[in-house]
Every structure is written in C-alpha cells, then in structure tokens.
Scaffold this motif. Structure first.
Motif, mmCIF file in Angstrom:
data_model
loop_
_atom_site.group_PDB
_atom_site.id
_atom_site.type_symbol
_atom_site.label_atom_id
_atom_site.label_comp_id
_atom_site.label_asym_id
_atom_site.label_seq_id
_atom_site.Cartn_x
_atom_site.Cartn_y
_atom_site.Cartn_z
ATOM 1 N N ARG A 224 22.724 91.360 -23.202
ATOM 2 C CA ARG A 224 23.799 91.627 -22.248
ATOM 3 C C ARG A 224 24.992 90.718 -22.486
ATOM 4 O O ARG A 224 26.128 91.072 -22.195
ATOM 5 N N THR A 225 24.711 89.489 -22.963
ATOM 6 C CA THR A 225 25.755 88.543 -23.345
ATOM 7 C C THR A 225 25.378 87.948 -24.697
ATOM 8 O O THR A 225 24.234 88.081 -25.155
ATOM 9 N N MET A 226 26.302 87.271 -25.332
ATOM 10 C CA MET A 226 26.048 86.698 -26.651
ATOM 11 C C MET A 226 24.958 85.637 -26.615
ATOM 12 O O MET A 226 24.204 85.475 -27.568
ATOM 13 N N GLY A 227 24.834 84.908 -25.494
ATOM 14 C CA GLY A 227 23.919 83.778 -25.466
ATOM 15 C C GLY A 227 22.638 83.998 -24.688
ATOM 16 O O GLY A 227 21.910 83.040 -24.427
ATOM 17 N N GLN A 228 22.324 85.241 -24.317
ATOM 18 C CA GLN A 228 21.119 85.501 -23.544
ATOM 19 C C GLN A 228 20.350 86.665 -24.161
ATOM 20 O O GLN A 228 20.893 87.755 -24.311
ATOM 21 N N ARG A 229 19.082 86.434 -24.543
ATOM 22 C CA ARG A 229 18.266 87.457 -25.204
ATOM 23 C C ARG A 229 16.939 87.596 -24.446
ATOM 24 O O ARG A 229 15.874 87.251 -24.943
ATOM 25 N N ASP A 230 17.010 88.088 -23.235
ATOM 26 C CA ASP A 230 15.831 88.161 -22.371
ATOM 27 C C ASP A 230 14.943 89.348 -22.736
ATOM 28 O O ASP A 230 15.431 90.438 -23.058
ATOM 29 N N ASN A 247 13.863 91.593 -15.851
ATOM 30 C CA ASN A 247 13.592 90.592 -16.870
ATOM 31 C C ASN A 247 12.223 89.962 -16.641
ATOM 32 O O ASN A 247 11.852 89.646 -15.505
ATOM 33 N N VAL A 248 11.478 89.760 -17.726
ATOM 34 C CA VAL A 248 10.185 89.089 -17.619
ATOM 35 C C VAL A 248 10.093 87.858 -18.519
ATOM 36 O O VAL A 248 9.202 87.028 -18.325
ATOM 37 N N GLY A 249 11.007 87.732 -19.487
ATOM 38 C CA GLY A 249 10.941 86.611 -20.420
ATOM 39 C C GLY A 249 12.315 86.126 -20.828
ATOM 40 O O GLY A 249 12.866 86.587 -21.830
ATOM 41 N N PRO A 250 12.917 85.191 -20.099
ATOM 42 C CA PRO A 250 14.269 84.713 -20.439
ATOM 43 C C PRO A 250 14.281 83.892 -21.722
ATOM 44 O O PRO A 250 13.312 83.186 -22.041
ATOM 45 N N TRP A 251 15.388 83.977 -22.454
ATOM 46 C CA TRP A 251 15.595 83.158 -23.645
ATOM 47 C C TRP A 251 17.095 83.040 -23.891
ATOM 48 O O TRP A 251 17.751 84.031 -24.224
ATOM 49 N N ALA A 252 17.612 81.835 -23.741
ATOM 50 C CA ALA A 252 19.023 81.576 -24.002
ATOM 51 C C ALA A 252 19.186 81.225 -25.480
ATOM 52 O O ALA A 252 18.911 80.101 -25.902
ATOM 53 N N ILE A 253 19.614 82.200 -26.270
ATOM 54 C CA ILE A 253 19.778 81.999 -27.703
ATOM 55 C C ILE A 253 20.911 82.903 -28.186
ATOM 56 O O ILE A 253 21.031 84.052 -27.756
ATOM 57 N N ASN A 254 21.743 82.380 -29.078
ATOM 58 C CA ASN A 254 22.914 83.116 -29.545
ATOM 59 C C ASN A 254 22.680 83.693 -30.939
ATOM 60 O O ASN A 254 23.471 83.503 -31.850
ATOM 61 N N MET A 255 21.555 84.369 -31.121
ATOM 62 C CA MET A 255 21.238 85.011 -32.392
ATOM 63 C C MET A 255 20.083 85.979 -32.168
ATOM 64 O O MET A 255 19.393 85.910 -31.140
ATOM 65 N N CYS A 256 19.884 86.882 -33.113
ATOM 66 C CA CYS A 256 18.750 87.795 -33.017
ATOM 67 C C CYS A 256 17.532 87.148 -33.666
ATOM 68 O O CYS A 256 17.567 86.798 -34.846
ATOM 69 N N PRO A 257 16.416 86.975 -32.946
ATOM 70 C CA PRO A 257 15.244 86.306 -33.511
ATOM 71 C C PRO A 257 14.308 87.229 -34.292
ATOM 72 O O PRO A 257 13.271 86.777 -34.764
ATOM 73 N N MET A 258 14.646 88.511 -34.408
ATOM 74 C CA MET A 258 13.802 89.477 -35.127
ATOM 75 C C MET A 258 12.361 89.409 -34.628
ATOM 76 O O MET A 258 11.417 89.176 -35.371
#
Length: 368
Positions: A224-230, A247-258
């Motif tokens: 939804r934003t560049m720095g949030q990959r929930d 949301n069930v698993g928040p993760w603040a990261i600015n990249m795709c973790p594959m």
C-alpha cells in the motif's frame, strides 16, 4: 537395490516426541508442493530442468505405500515453467472426484508477457490435459499464483498483476480471482478482489485455500506504501462474490522480499505461516489468535502439515537466496500450538529450492 535407494532418501530424524522423516524430492527436483485426498493418496508436483524454463513434474503415492509413482511431465509445452526466484513454481489442488488441478508461471520473453498456465487431470493424475493460459488481458504477472478447489466442483485460481492499461507501480497491482464451477472446464473472467485495498508486492507469491467449511482464504503481501509490506488475509464466504481484508503479519520494509506463505486445515480451524523480518511466523486464521515466531533470522518459505494427533509441523529454509541454496529447518508444535523441543536443522536445500511436508498417522515427512 530399489529398497536400498529408498532407505538413503528417507532419513529419520530422532528427536523427543513425534518422528520427523526427511526425504529428497524425486529426480532432485525443486519447489515441491503436496496435497492429499481424504483417502490419503498424496499428489506431489515439483520443477525439474533449467530454472528459466523447466518442466512441471508429477508423482503420486497411495496411503500405506512407500514408493512414488513413475514421474510424468504436466506441461504440454516443454520448458514452460519458471523456477528462478523460488516463488513462481507449480501449485496444486485436489477437487471434485479427486481431480488434480495445477497452476504455474510460464517464462516470458522480449515483448512477450509471462503466461499463467493451468492443467488438470480428471483421472487422478493418470493423464493431464493440454496446458492453458488463464491470465486473460491482465498484465505484469510476476510473483507466483495459487490454486484451490472444493468437492463441489469449484476451482479458484488467484494471482496478482495489473489491469490492462494500468500505469506502472506496485500500487496499481491487484489480486485477481478466476472461478470455475464445472471442475476447471471453464473459468469466469478475472475478478479484482482488492479494488478497495490496492497495492500488491510484485515478486512475492500468494497462497489460496478453501477451508473444510467452504470459505475461500488468500494470503498475499500488500504494498500500500513503499515502506510497508504487510501479509494480508483476504476472505470470501460467498464463493468469491465478495471479499474482506485484514492484516495479519506487519513488516516495515522498503523492498520486495520474494516471499511465500503456507496454509493448512487444522481440525475445524485453519493455520497459516509466513515470513516477516527474516523470521517465520504462524497463527490460526481466526479473529483472536496472535502470530508466533518459530524461527531465527534468515528464514524463508514456510510449509505446514498437521498430523492425526493435532500436532503441527512447520518447516522452512535458512539462508537461501538468488542462485543460493541453504539449510532446512523445522519445529513441531503441540496440539495447543506451542513449540516443542522437537526441532532440527539440516543442510541441503538446493538452489531455487524449498520444502513441503505431509503427515502419515502421527509422524511427519519433509520433502526438500
């Protein structure tokens, strides 16, 4: 000779409590996915060949037997499955009359978009139909798709991409759902399931599942934003007519973790596992259960299995990455979902590989 080879492949790991067996994927394949029928027949798919364009292979094993069937290739066009990235491989489901349904990402090329390929077997895996591209006019297929089926003849294919003509950017990606009501013979037009909640992490796979009660669940990584990959849970209680999200698993990261996720029936409930902050988390997918971290850092690609005693095995990879293999790790949760001392680590996860798991009675088998 055959028995001695099998003995080398199936290695018992003796730990306190439930026995965990380790087995290499047939033919040295990668990205295994397994599903069982109600009668206990196991259906296994995996990838073999060049990572940029290999084949989807299939074997099965009846309950109470020790050897897999002779491998066969599912894809009718040779070299039309992608292993690179570890998240684009085949996904499998068993539906009405034990029909077998498989979906996978195909390779793209210059000015040629990647196809979303599907095949089915109506004779319990004896033969598979010619592959079909289901992506319609959607664009930007990247992270792996998923498939689920019900005993009523419903088949759901779920993936993420962009609507035709959409501007570039992850915020313009959507989750698409195809539904068949005739056991995969025909599919509807792609339906956008998250129009009110846009943004999907481009190169993460998603996981869809039909619960024993008929609810359609999908886990995907939002952007939804560049720095949030929930990790987001998308649910439908009306056969895919409408969807809800949380949301069930928040993760603040600015990249795709594959990353990838796993879902399994746990009695009357459903358990999921996913990656966040380099660790594997698991939780029951209800309104009250919190997520539990079961691994240390550099953990990826979880798999789940539940045995007859209600225990859950969680397996995952450690240290894998782009063109890099790693270690296999696992832990057994008791019937209340609490980690036991039955855990282990073993080297040998191949490049582009991960694990899958299944239960036989009270013990577990991990394929890697």
């Amino acid at each position: 000779m055959k028995k001695s080879i099998l003995a080398l492949l199936l290695l018992p790991v003796f730990a306190r409590g439930t026995e965990v067996l380790l087995e290499r994927v047939p033919e040295g394949g990668v990205q295994p996915q397994i599903v069982a029928t109600r009668e206990g027949t196991l259906h296994l798919v995996y990838l073999k060949g060049a990572p940029q364009g290999g084949d989807v292979r299939y074997v099965s094993k009846k309950a109470g037997t020790s050897e897999w069937s002779t491998p066969r290739t599912i894809n009718s066009t040779p070299g039309s499955a992608v292993a690179m990235g570890t998240i684009r491989g085949a996904q499998i489901a068993v539906g009405k009359d034990d029909s077998v349904h498989v979906v996978w990402n195909g390779p793209g090329g210059k000015n040629q978009p990647s196809p979303l390929l599907y095949s089915r077997s109506l004779n319990r895996g004896a033969t598979f139909e010619k592959q079909r591209d289901l992506k319609s006019d959607t664009q930007g297929l990247d992270g792996g798709a998923s498939i689920a089926a019900s005993a009523k003849g419903e088949v759901f294919v779920v993936w993420h991409g962009a609507p035709a003509g959409a501007a570039p950017g992850e915020i313009n990606r959507r989750v698409f759902v195809l539904k068949s009501t005739d056991n995969g013979a025909n599919f509807s037009r792609p339906q956008i399931a998250n129009e009110d909640d846009p943004g999907v992490c481009a190169c993460c796979s998603l996981k869809t599942f039909v619960t024993p009660g008929g609810e359609l669940l999908t886990l995907y990584r939002a952007a939804r934003t560049m720095g949030q990959r929930d990790i987001t849970l998308m649910t439908s209680t009306d056969g895919g007519a409408s969807f809800q999200h949380r949301n069930v698993g928040p993760w603040a990261i600015n990249m795709c973790p594959m990353s990838s996720a796993s879902v399994v029936a746990a009695g009357a409930k459903t358990r999921a596992a996913w990656e966040a902050e380099g660790r594997i988390y698991t939780a029951l997918l209800d309104a009250t259960s919190g997520a539990l971290a079961v691994s240390e850092d550099k953990s990826r690609h979880p798999a789940l299995a539940v045995n007859a005693a209600g225990e859950t095995l969680v397996s995952w990879s450690i240290g894998t990455g782009w063109q890099k293999g790693g270690q296999l790790a696992w832990v057994v949760l008791d019937a209340a979902g609490k980690p036991t001392t039955n855990r282990g680590v073993k080297a040998g996860v191949p490049v582009w590989g991960f694990s899958t798991a299944y239960a036989e009675g009270n013990h577990f088998v991990i394929l890697y």
